[in-house]
Scaffold this motif. Structure first.
Motif, PDB file in Angstrom:
ATOM      1  N   SER A  71       0.829  -1.212   0.000  1.00 52.91           N
ATOM      2  CA  SER A  71       0.000   0.000   0.000  1.00 52.91           C
ATOM      3  C   SER A  71       0.857   1.253   0.000  1.00 52.91           C
ATOM      4  O   SER A  71       0.481   2.277  -0.580  1.00 52.91           O
ATOM      5  CB  SER A  71      -0.907   0.003   1.238  1.00 52.91           C
ATOM      6  N   GLY A  72       2.043   1.153   0.633  1.00 55.79           N
ATOM      7  CA  GLY A  72       2.952   2.297   0.644  1.00 55.79           C
ATOM      8  C   GLY A  72       3.427   2.662  -0.746  1.00 55.79           C
ATOM      9  O   GLY A  72       3.522   3.843  -1.100  1.00 55.79           O
ATOM     10  N   ILE A  73       3.718   1.649  -1.560  1.00 49.51           N
ATOM     11  CA  ILE A  73       4.125   1.901  -2.937  1.00 49.51           C
ATOM     12  C   ILE A  73       2.974   2.538  -3.719  1.00 49.51           C
ATOM     13  O   ILE A  73       3.166   3.472  -4.502  1.00 49.51           O
ATOM     14  CB  ILE A  73       4.585   0.609  -3.615  1.00 49.51           C
ATOM     15  N   TYR A  74       1.747   2.036  -3.496  1.00 48.70           N
ATOM     16  CA  TYR A  74       0.571   2.641  -4.128  1.00 48.70           C
ATOM     17  C   TYR A  74       0.484   4.128  -3.766  1.00 48.70           C
ATOM     18  O   TYR A  74       0.210   4.983  -4.618  1.00 48.70           O
ATOM     19  CB  TYR A  74      -0.702   1.926  -3.682  1.00 48.70           C
ATOM     20  N   ALA A  75       0.704   4.426  -2.503  1.00 45.39           N
ATOM     21  CA  ALA A  75       0.603   5.814  -2.041  1.00 45.39           C
ATOM     22  C   ALA A  75       1.607   6.700  -2.766  1.00 45.39           C
ATOM     23  O   ALA A  75       1.286   7.828  -3.181  1.00 45.39           O
ATOM     24  CB  ALA A  75       0.832   5.872  -0.526  1.00 45.39           C
ATOM     25  N   LEU A  76       2.824   6.212  -2.943  1.00 41.87           N
ATOM     26  CA  LEU A  76       3.852   6.993  -3.624  1.00 41.87           C
ATOM     27  C   LEU A  76       3.519   7.194  -5.098  1.00 41.87           C
ATOM     28  O   LEU A  76       3.739   8.262  -5.660  1.00 41.87           O
ATOM     29  CB  LEU A  76       5.208   6.296  -3.494  1.00 41.87           C
ATOM     30  N   LEU A  77       2.958   6.157  -5.720  1.00 43.61           N
ATOM     31  CA  LEU A  77       2.595   6.265  -7.132  1.00 43.61           C
ATOM     32  C   LEU A  77       1.443   7.230  -7.343  1.00 43.61           C
ATOM     33  O   LEU A  77       1.462   8.056  -8.267  1.00 43.61           O
ATOM     34  CB  LEU A  77       2.241   4.882  -7.685  1.00 43.61           C
ATOM     35  N   PHE A  78       0.418   7.132  -6.489  1.00 44.83           N
ATOM     36  CA  PHE A  78      -0.727   8.007  -6.635  1.00 44.83           C
ATOM     37  C   PHE A  78      -0.405   9.448  -6.248  1.00 44.83           C
ATOM     38  O   PHE A  78      -1.080  10.375  -6.685  1.00 44.83           O
ATOM     39  CB  PHE A  78      -1.910   7.487  -5.810  1.00 44.83           C
ATOM     40  N   ASN A  79       0.631   9.631  -5.456  1.00 43.62           N
ATOM     41  CA  ASN A  79       1.071  10.990  -5.125  1.00 43.62           C
ATOM     42  C   ASN A  79       1.649  11.690  -6.351  1.00 43.62           C
ATOM     43  O   ASN A  79       1.691  12.925  -6.427  1.00 43.62           O
ATOM     44  CB  ASN A  79       2.125  10.934  -4.008  1.00 43.62           C
ATOM     45  N   ASN A  80       2.113  10.868  -7.321  1.00 44.32           N
ATOM     46  CA  ASN A  80       2.598  11.369  -8.615  1.00 44.32           C
ATOM     47  C   ASN A  80       3.755  12.359  -8.460  1.00 44.32           C
ATOM     48  O   ASN A  80       3.815  13.374  -9.154  1.00 44.32           O
ATOM     49  CB  ASN A  80       1.466  12.005  -9.419  1.00 44.32           C
ATOM     50  N   ASN A  81       4.666  12.042  -7.530  1.00 42.96           N
ATOM     51  CA  ASN A  81       5.850  12.868  -7.316  1.00 42.96           C
ATOM     52  C   ASN A  81       7.076  11.985  -7.522  1.00 42.96           C
ATOM     53  O   ASN A  81       7.471  11.218  -6.636  1.00 42.96           O
ATOM     54  CB  ASN A  81       5.843  13.457  -5.903  1.00 42.96           C
ATOM     55  N   GLU A  82       7.647  12.066  -8.713  1.00 40.49           N
ATOM     56  CA  GLU A  82       8.750  11.164  -9.045  1.00 40.49           C
ATOM     57  C   GLU A  82       9.953  11.372  -8.138  1.00 40.49           C
ATOM     58  O   GLU A  82      10.627  10.419  -7.760  1.00 40.49           O
ATOM     59  CB  GLU A  82       9.163  11.347 -10.512  1.00 40.49           C
ATOM     60  N   LYS A 131       3.249   0.844 -15.149  1.00 48.78           N
ATOM     61  CA  LYS A 131       4.034   1.560 -16.149  1.00 48.78           C
ATOM     62  C   LYS A 131       4.739   2.759 -15.522  1.00 48.78           C
ATOM     63  O   LYS A 131       5.917   3.023 -15.808  1.00 48.78           O
ATOM     64  CB  LYS A 131       3.124   2.024 -17.280  1.00 48.78           C
ATOM     65  N   ARG A 132       4.034   3.482 -14.666  1.00 44.87           N
ATOM     66  CA  ARG A 132       4.646   4.631 -13.990  1.00 44.87           C
ATOM     67  C   ARG A 132       5.783   4.166 -13.085  1.00 44.87           C
ATOM     68  O   ARG A 132       6.858   4.771 -13.052  1.00 44.87           O
ATOM     69  CB  ARG A 132       3.582   5.375 -13.168  1.00 44.87           C
ATOM     70  N   LEU A 133       5.555   3.084 -12.378  1.00 41.45           N
ATOM     71  CA  LEU A 133       6.571   2.553 -11.472  1.00 41.45           C
ATOM     72  C   LEU A 133       7.843   2.204 -12.235  1.00 41.45           C
ATOM     73  O   LEU A 133       8.953   2.624 -11.857  1.00 41.45           O
ATOM     74  CB  LEU A 133       6.030   1.319 -10.752  1.00 41.45           C
TER      75      LEU A 133
END
Length: 452
Positions: A71-82, A131-133
């Protein structure tokens, strides 16, 4: 604090039925969850399992042993801050590297770096989040952050490495002193840099001792850690001959005593005299006094009448280092190029040593500037950088000799068998130095010395 809506899978329901619950997780909370998880498993799991979890987490976007971590990885991806994601990935890598370094799991460090070279990142996927990851991880693998990461694995690879890899201990210093880097990276860089330096000092001392046995077998067993050939022994003898009352350390102590009551303006003038003292080439002395004198005369002039204090001393010595090395932290300074073009590698190394002896806090700053120059010349093949490589080798030997945990002394032939290994003279002729042998020994803390 940024909070991100994520969906957490609830497996408490009937088999085959999954219920998604909306959960708000801050980016900071997500990062700490990931860091805690990796820190926990790297201390208790087998290396292969840790690497599999890392790959699952950052490459596959799949389930891990902890739902909260996924879930932490999901949070980082949805935050959309590379950049925030990159910081997380970077720190995660160094958490593993630090612990594997301590556990001497060196192959694991290399395997971690190799993960980023695999084909996983290029796999086609219809999932936007995956894909974003993979795009972000691929971008990290092309960044300077990853180049820094590769330094920790380069010493274990058998493939041909660039000539600059001989000086990894200096390149790591930049990572250590950069406070923008995560603590784990800074600690890993500090630890490895010190380990490489200690190994070099030990190799140099052992080579020096055994190379004077004049037996083919001993010379074959111990490899010369420098690229100076037999010139390394002549260099060591020339430096060690400067001992006793007229050693560089003694002169530095004398200088520090003489300037402690001076104002800053007078200190700057005395500093130039101290640096050029005992330099035998008149043209070089003139060049140094002109260049350094001009720079110092314009430096911090508002403090010229103030008493010299530790802060002013440190900043001034750092500016001298800039003038001698690189003023923009990207390319060599005119004075650096001039001195080396005159084959003054030893002179430049001694000037830098004299600066550090009166400003010990400048040591890391000096090594960072060495790293700047190494990175600048990295763009050229070694054949075009022989004069720079010669300086780097001379610099390494000079500073290795003046460390506190290995002591070098010359033994004169007529004093062979004497208990006095600190045989010192005010002056040595070239013939006397050539006839002497070098004695080196490790000085322990029990002998009243403090190791570096």
């Amino acid at each position: 604090m940024t909070r991100v809506d994520t969906f957490v899978v609830d497996r408490s329901q009937q088999p085959g039925v999954q219920r998604y619950q909306r959960s708000q997780v801050s980016v900071h909370e997500a990062q700490e969850t990931i860091f805690s998880f990796l820190l926990s498993i790297v201390k208790t799991w087998e290396v292969e399992d840790v690497l599999a979890q890392f790959k699952q987490l950052f490459f596959e976007h799949g389930e891990t042993a902890s739902t909260e971590v996924s879930s932490g990885i999901y949070a980082l991806l949805f935050n959309n801050n590379e950049q925030e994601f990159r910081n997380t990935l970077k720190r995660s890598c160094y958490i593993l590297i630090n612990n594997w370094e301590v556990a001497r799991e060196y192959q694991a460090i290399q395997d971690l770096v190799e993960l980023f070279k695999g084909s996983t990142l290029n796999k086609y996927t219809v999932s936007p989040s995956l894909k974003r990851l993979r795009t972000w991880v691929a971008n990290f693998a092309q960044s300077s952050d990853f180049e820094e990461l590769k330094l920790f694995a380069a010493r274990f690879t058998e493939v041909e490495t660039p000539w600059t890899s001989r000086y990894t201990s200096y390149l790591l210093i930049q990572q250590y002193i950069n406070t923008d880097n995560p603590l784990e990276q800074r600690e890993a860089a500090r630890s490895l840099s010190r380990k490489l330096k200690d190994q070099y000092k030990m190799d140099l001392a052992m080579y020096t001792a055994h190379s004077q046995n004049f037996t083919d077998s001993s010379q074959k067993r111990l490899k010369n850690p420098t690229v100076l050939g037999d010139g390394a022994l002549r260099l060591i003898k020339a430096i060690v001959a400067r001992k006793g009352q007229y050693s560089y350390k003694s002169l530095a102590n004398l200088f520090s005593e003489q300037v402690q009551d001076l104002n800053y303006g007078s200190f700057k003038k005395s500093l130039v005299e101290y640096l050029t003292y005992s330099v035998k080439q008149p043209d070089v002395v003139k060049t140094l006094k002109h260049n350094l004198g001009q720079k110092l005369s314009r430096l911090y002039v508002e403090h010229d009448r103030d008493p010299i204090d530790p802060s002013l001393r440190l900043r001034t010595c750092n500016r001298i280092i800039d003038a001698l090395m690189t003023e923009d932290q990207r390319s060599p300074s005119p004075l650096f190029t001039l001195l080396l073009s005159q084959s003054s590698s030893i002179l430049l190394a001694i000037l830098l040593l004299k600066i550090v002896l009166v400003s010990k806090s400048s040591h890391h700053y000096l090594e960072a500037r060495i790293a700047d120059l190494i990175r600048y010349y990295d763009q050229f093949p070694s054949e075009q950088c022989n004069w720079v490589i010669n300086f780097l080798e001379v610099f390494q030997v000079t500073f290795a000799i003046h460390t506190e945990n290995i002591e070098y002394n010359l033994i004169s032939p007529e004093r062979q068998g004497s208990d006095n290994f600190n045989y010192e003279k005010r002056t040595w002729t070239t013939e006397e130095i050539e006839a002497c042998r070098i004695f080196s020994r490790i000085v322990t803390a029990q002998e009243g010395e403090t190791t570096e």
